[in-house]
Design a protein around this motif. Sequence first.
Motif, PDB file in Angstrom:
ATOM      1  N   UNK A   8       0.879  -1.152  -0.067  1.00 28.55           N
ATOM      2  CA  UNK A   8       0.178   0.019  -0.077  1.00 28.55           C
ATOM      3  C   UNK A   8       0.869   1.200  -0.069  1.00 28.55           C
ATOM      4  N   UNK A   9       1.880   1.259   0.819  1.00 26.04           N
ATOM      5  CA  UNK A   9       2.917   2.350   0.775  1.00 26.04           C
ATOM      6  C   UNK A   9       3.565   2.662  -0.614  1.00 26.04           C
ATOM      7  N   UNK A  10       4.132   1.303  -1.047  1.00 26.92           N
ATOM      8  CA  UNK A  10       4.624   1.614  -2.231  1.00 26.92           C
ATOM      9  C   UNK A  10       3.732   2.087  -3.434  1.00 26.92           C
ATOM     10  N   UNK A  11       2.448   1.871  -3.395  1.00 25.97           N
ATOM     11  CA  UNK A  11       1.529   2.430  -4.403  1.00 25.97           C
ATOM     12  C   UNK A  11       1.376   3.908  -3.850  1.00 25.97           C
ATOM     13  N   UNK A  12       1.353   4.398  -2.742  1.00 23.12           N
ATOM     14  CA  UNK A  12       1.288   5.889  -2.312  1.00 23.12           C
ATOM     15  C   UNK A  12       2.218   6.614  -2.594  1.00 23.12           C
ATOM     16  N   UNK A  13       3.453   5.916  -2.743  1.00 21.54           N
ATOM     17  CA  UNK A  13       4.677   6.632  -3.137  1.00 21.54           C
ATOM     18  C   UNK A  13       4.700   6.737  -4.703  1.00 21.54           C
ATOM     19  N   UNK A  14       4.197   5.783  -5.361  1.00 18.77           N
ATOM     20  CA  UNK A  14       4.361   6.234  -6.868  1.00 18.77           C
ATOM     21  C   UNK A  14       3.138   7.209  -7.280  1.00 18.77           C
ATOM     22  N   UNK A  15       2.042   7.006  -6.677  1.00 13.81           N
ATOM     23  CA  UNK A  15       1.119   8.201  -6.750  1.00 13.81           C
ATOM     24  C   UNK A  15       1.611   9.576  -6.455  1.00 13.81           C
ATOM     25  N   UNK A  16       2.261   9.634  -5.242  1.00 14.01           N
ATOM     26  CA  UNK A  16       2.889  10.937  -4.800  1.00 14.01           C
ATOM     27  C   UNK A  16       4.002  11.462  -5.830  1.00 14.01           C
ATOM     28  N   UNK A  17       4.653  10.548  -6.454  1.00 14.27           N
ATOM     29  CA  UNK A  17       5.719  10.956  -7.240  1.00 14.27           C
ATOM     30  C   UNK A  17       5.222  11.412  -8.578  1.00 14.27           C
ATOM     31  N   UNK A  18       4.187  10.854  -9.031  1.00 13.52           N
ATOM     32  CA  UNK A  18       3.402  11.183 -10.335  1.00 13.52           C
ATOM     33  C   UNK A  18       2.872  12.728 -10.060  1.00 13.52           C
ATOM     34  N   UNK A  19       2.387  12.888  -8.800  1.00 13.49           N
ATOM     35  CA  UNK A  19       1.777  14.229  -8.629  1.00 13.49           C
ATOM     36  C   UNK A  19       2.758  15.164  -8.415  1.00 13.49           C
ATOM     37  N   UNK A  20       4.029  14.987  -7.979  1.00 11.31           N
ATOM     38  CA  UNK A  20       4.791  16.142  -7.586  1.00 11.31           C
ATOM     39  C   UNK A  20       6.000  16.056  -8.287  1.00 11.31           C
ATOM     40  N   UNK A  21       6.353  15.147  -9.144  1.00 11.69           N
ATOM     41  CA  UNK A  21       7.483  15.416 -10.213  1.00 11.69           C
ATOM     42  C   UNK A  21       7.186  15.955 -11.337  1.00 11.69           C
ATOM     43  N   UNK A  22       8.316  17.201 -11.335  1.00  8.12           N
ATOM     44  CA  UNK A  22       7.947  18.109 -12.541  1.00  8.12           C
ATOM     45  C   UNK A  22       9.144  18.029 -13.504  1.00  8.12           C
ATOM     46  N   UNK A  23       9.019  18.019 -14.686  1.00 12.62           N
ATOM     47  CA  UNK A  23       9.960  18.180 -15.646  1.00 12.62           C
ATOM     48  C   UNK A  23      11.054  17.019 -15.553  1.00 12.62           C
ATOM     49  N   UNK A  24      10.787  15.735 -14.937  1.00 13.30           N
ATOM     50  CA  UNK A  24      11.939  14.701 -14.805  1.00 13.30           C
ATOM     51  C   UNK A  24      12.732  14.911 -13.767  1.00 13.30           C
TER      52      UNK A  24
END
Length: 75
Positions: A8-24
């Motif tokens: 569950x935490x791994x999924x949360x991390x991936x979603x968080x990264x998708x939302x907050x990663x800007x320009x690679x």
Amino acid sequence: MMISTKGRYALRVLVDMAEHQAGGCYVPLREIAARQEISEKYLESIVKLLVHENILLGVRGKGGGGSREHEAPAG
């Protein structure tokens, strides 16, 4: 279907990264841990597994953090 806490935490991390990663750029684990209210040490163990499975790219040191390995397909 049961999903482990680590899963569950791994999924949360991936979603968080998708939302907050800007320009690679790399997203610092400290920021993810703060937003998701996860211990940094526990987060490091999760990210280590994701890096090992080539799901994330990990960079250590100043300016490091995690980055998604593959971008989502457009469309």
